[in-house]
Write an enzyme that holds these catalytic residues in place. Structure first.
Site, PDB file in Angstrom:
ATOM      1  CG  PHE A 227      -5.864   1.022  -3.789  1.00 22.74           C
ATOM      2  CD1 PHE A 227      -5.231   2.070  -4.417  1.00 22.74           C
ATOM      3  CD2 PHE A 227      -5.080  -0.004  -3.270  1.00 22.74           C
ATOM      4  CE1 PHE A 227      -3.854   2.116  -4.533  1.00 22.74           C
ATOM      5  CE2 PHE A 227      -3.698   0.032  -3.388  1.00 22.74           C
ATOM      6  CZ  PHE A 227      -3.084   1.095  -4.021  1.00 22.74           C
ATOM      7  CG  HIS A 245       6.256   3.475   0.557  1.00 22.07           C
ATOM      8  ND1 HIS A 245       7.223   2.816   1.288  1.00 22.07           N
ATOM      9  CD2 HIS A 245       5.724   2.535  -0.282  1.00 22.07           C
ATOM     10  CE1 HIS A 245       7.267   1.551   0.915  1.00 22.07           C
ATOM     11  NE2 HIS A 245       6.375   1.361  -0.037  1.00 22.07           N
TER      12      HIS A 245
END
Length: 338
Positions: A227, A245
């Site tokens: 991504f 995170h």
């Protein structure tokens, strides 16, 4: 539910806190040995447990007694049976099984926490292998996927209730959606939606297995790639859950910007994570943030304000937030219709 507070103003409280890892390891070992799965067949005495699990016997009675004291087992005379929670959530093969996360904790997080001092001194991950190494090892990748499935079994129903806009849209994309466990839950509840998962190509066989198991083959598609470097598919609802995170603040901002481009006009971005804002969950979420120190190169938990700033900076018109389960926060980022 909040973490039990020990009285750390006393020597006894400090010592008990220092030894809390012993309780955790007793549970993790029970999952590793398959104790709860064995006892799901019926109660058993100590001798039968020793023989069935291939144990020496020394320390066994104390270990079982500790699990009884932790309400994970119950004792009736000479025989032991699963406690209510263990019987529901820690029996392999059951739909509610969350032991996959505990297995990963035992093999990955528990050893890494033993090197917390080094992690704090160097700022470097302490798990002993990069995620690139994990995804190239089918056995370890399987452990990781099982741990993610364990989380989404709990979070899926909570997300379905926390966000009420599913019926307004036609498509959904889960960025970093692993093998499609969460998307499968959404599509089972809202079959009018078409679904997609974007994750690393190595996830593809596991994805095919999951959607076939759920009877969703052809209804959910898999897109393999990174991504950070590859274009993302478009959808009305785009989700990023327990993904940001893993990365440092700059990378988190970049992913939100890419997600903005992926959301169709008038759609939404759903971000959920163990954010640090809520007092009731801060201790648990600070522990998860330290997990990220120990197993990632730059990850950490973060505050809702960071998501809001990144989303508005990317072009979203508004951001609302909702509580998600015991520990997570859901940010709903709205994109203008035109």
């Amino acid at each position: 539910m909040t973490r039990t507070t020990l009285d750390t103003s006393t020597p006894a409280g400090i010592l008990r806190l220092a030894n809390s890892f012993c309780d955790a390891k007793a549970l993790l070992t029970a999952v590793e040995l398959g104790l709860f799965t064995f006892l799901s067949e019926g109660p058993a005495d100590e001798g039968t447990i020793r023989e069935r699990l291939g144990l020496h016997g020394r320390g066994l009675s104390d270990w079982l007694a500790l699990l009884v004291s932790l309400d994970l087992l119950e004792r009736d005379g000479e025989r032991y049976r699963n406690g209510a929670g263990a019987g529901r959530f820690l029996v392999r093969g059951q739909g509610a099984y969350i032991g996959g996360f505990l297995e990963r904790t035992n093999h990955n997080l528990y050893p890494a926490w033993g090197r917390l001092t080094e992690g704090l001194r160097t700022g470097e991950q302490q798990s002993g292998s990069s995620f690139e190494a994990v995804i190239e090892n089918p056995r370890i990748l399987g452990q990781f996927i099982n741990s993610m499935d364990a989380l989404t079994r709990v979070l899926g129903p909570q997300l379905l209730e926390a966000y009420d806009g599913w019926s307004k849209y036609q498509s959904i994309l889960d960025i970093g959606g692993c093998r499609g466990s969460l998307v499968s839950q959404v599509l089972t509840r809202y079959p009018h939606l078409s679904g997609a998962v974007f994750d690393l190509p190595q996830m593809s066989p596991f994805f095919d297995e999951k959607v076939a198991e759920q009877g969703l083959t052809g209804k959910v598609t898999f897109h393999g790639g990174s991504f950070f470097t590859d274009p993302l598919p478009s959808a009305d609802i785009v989700m990023i859950g327990h993904v940001l995170h893993d990365w440092d603040p700059g990378q988190r901002a970049e992913l939100v910007r890419k997600a903005y481009d992926s959301v169709n006009p008038g759609g939404v971005l759903l971000v959920y994570d163990r954010m640090l804002d809520r007092e009731s969950s801060r201790v648990e979420n600070l522990v998860i943030s330290l997990d990220m120190l120990l197993v990632t190169e730059g990850g950490s938990e973060y505050y809702l304000g960071e998501v809001r700033d990144n989303a508005l900076g990317a072009g979203f018109t508004s951001v609302e937030d909702r509580r998600l389960g015991e520990y997570d926060t859901l940010a709903i980022c709205h994109k203008a219709a035109s």
